[in-house]
Every structure is written in C-alpha cells, then in structure tokens.
Design a protein around this motif. Sequence first.
Motif, PDB file in Angstrom:
ATOM      1  N   GLU A   1       6.883 -10.464  -0.998  1.00 45.44           N
ATOM      2  CA  GLU A   1       5.872  -9.617  -0.376  1.00 45.44           C
ATOM      3  C   GLU A   1       6.548  -8.854   0.750  1.00 45.44           C
ATOM      4  O   GLU A   1       7.289  -9.446   1.543  1.00 45.44           O
ATOM      5  N   ILE A   2       6.315  -7.573   0.804  1.00 45.88           N
ATOM      6  CA  ILE A   2       6.829  -6.748   1.892  1.00 45.88           C
ATOM      7  C   ILE A   2       5.711  -6.619   2.917  1.00 45.88           C
ATOM      8  O   ILE A   2       4.618  -6.149   2.579  1.00 45.88           O
ATOM      9  N   PRO A   3       5.935  -7.051   4.152  1.00 52.01           N
ATOM     10  CA  PRO A   3       4.875  -6.957   5.158  1.00 52.01           C
ATOM     11  C   PRO A   3       4.402  -5.509   5.350  1.00 52.01           C
ATOM     12  O   PRO A   3       5.156  -4.557   5.150  1.00 52.01           O
ATOM     13  N   ARG A   4       3.182  -5.377   5.731  1.00 50.05           N
ATOM     14  CA  ARG A   4       2.561  -4.061   5.910  1.00 50.05           C
ATOM     15  C   ARG A   4       3.250  -3.247   7.004  1.00 50.05           C
ATOM     16  O   ARG A   4       3.354  -2.043   6.917  1.00 50.05           O
TER      17      ARG A   4
ATOM     18  N   GLY B   1      14.003  10.497   6.957  1.00 50.89           N
ATOM     19  CA  GLY B   1      14.109  10.736   5.517  1.00 50.89           C
ATOM     20  C   GLY B   1      13.083   9.982   4.725  1.00 50.89           C
ATOM     21  O   GLY B   1      12.147   9.400   5.244  1.00 50.89           O
ATOM     22  N   LYS B   2      13.281   9.997   3.421  1.00 48.28           N
ATOM     23  CA  LYS B   2      12.340   9.372   2.496  1.00 48.28           C
ATOM     24  C   LYS B   2      12.595   7.889   2.328  1.00 48.28           C
ATOM     25  O   LYS B   2      11.696   7.114   2.088  1.00 48.28           O
TER      26      LYS B   2
ATOM     27  N   VAL C   1       0.799  -1.225   0.000  1.00 52.27           N
ATOM     28  CA  VAL C   1       0.000   0.000   0.000  1.00 52.27           C
ATOM     29  C   VAL C   1       0.836   1.280   0.000  1.00 52.27           C
ATOM     30  O   VAL C   1       0.467   2.263  -0.626  1.00 52.27           O
ATOM     31  N   GLU C   2       1.983   1.292   0.660  1.00 52.03           N
ATOM     32  CA  GLU C   2       2.800   2.504   0.740  1.00 52.03           C
ATOM     33  C   GLU C   2       3.989   2.506  -0.223  1.00 52.03           C
ATOM     34  O   GLU C   2       4.297   3.512  -0.832  1.00 52.03           O
ATOM     35  N   LEU C   3       4.673   1.384  -0.331  1.00 52.10           N
ATOM     36  CA  LEU C   3       5.933   1.353  -1.069  1.00 52.10           C
ATOM     37  C   LEU C   3       5.772   1.154  -2.575  1.00 52.10           C
ATOM     38  O   LEU C   3       6.556   1.695  -3.353  1.00 52.10           O
ATOM     39  N   CYS C   4       4.798   0.370  -2.979  1.00 52.39           N
ATOM     40  CA  CYS C   4       4.540   0.148  -4.416  1.00 52.39           C
ATOM     41  C   CYS C   4       3.115  -0.373  -4.572  1.00 52.39           C
ATOM     42  O   CYS C   4       2.903  -1.577  -4.688  1.00 52.39           O
TER      43      CYS C   4
ATOM     44  N   GLY D   1      13.656   1.414  -7.134  1.00 53.22           N
ATOM     45  CA  GLY D   1      12.660   2.410  -6.739  1.00 53.22           C
ATOM     46  C   GLY D   1      11.662   1.950  -5.697  1.00 53.22           C
ATOM     47  O   GLY D   1      10.681   2.636  -5.412  1.00 53.22           O
ATOM     48  N   VAL D   2      11.890   0.790  -5.089  1.00 49.61           N
ATOM     49  CA  VAL D   2      11.038   0.315  -3.993  1.00 49.61           C
ATOM     50  C   VAL D   2      11.812   0.589  -2.710  1.00 49.61           C
ATOM     51  O   VAL D   2      12.767  -0.113  -2.382  1.00 49.61           O
TER      52      VAL D   2
END
Length: 113
Positions: free
Chosen positions: A99-102, A111-112, A10-13, A35-36
């Motif tokens: 999968e990147i956990p939430r 930072g970003k 939801v946030e990263l990609c 870019g992730v």
Amino acid sequence: MTQIIVLPHVELCPDGSVIEAERGKSVCESLLAGGVYIEHACEMSCACTTCHVIVREGFETLPSAEEEEEDLLDKAWGLEPQSRLSCQVVVGDTPLVIEIPRYTINMAREGKH
C-alpha cells in the motif's frame, strides 16, 4: 519474476496494479518500471521518506531494515509496523502486497515522476 500487488492509490493507481518484478531490483524500481510513479525525491539513495510503502503481505519474508532506513522511517507520514522504504526493499521470491500511503512529507514535486 515476482508479483507485486499494489493496492489502489487515488493518484498513482486508482484501480491498483499488478506488477511482475525482477528479482534483485528494489520495489521502488519495480513500481516505476511497472508504471506506478511513486515519489522518490532522493533518487533511491535512502535519504528521504517519499517512497514509503506499507507491506500488507509478505513483510515477514523481507530482511530487516538497516539502521539508516529505520531512522528515516521514524519521519514518514502514516508509519505502521510493516512500513518500509521501497528503495531499500529488494524483490525476492515471495509475492508482495503493498500500500502506498496517501501522503508524503515531500514539500515539492518536480516533473511527472
């Protein structure tokens, strides 16, 4: 180059991502280069769990985690049998689906990235 498919996060990609990763680089380095912007609070030194990923496809082709990584994974949010720290997984010849956990257990983000 080896393909890494990142499932939507939801946030990263939000739409997911397909990355052409260089063999010999870590999954974390490859995600960042693609870019992730996955968290990596310890600067990829295997000292935290913020770069935790779940390897949905290709897990069986990866070398086993070292004891240090296993100990840290015990503290990761949303731990699953296919969980790994992306800073410790080296890209090989086999494509990976991750999968990147939430959530992470990181209490502060600077930072970003």
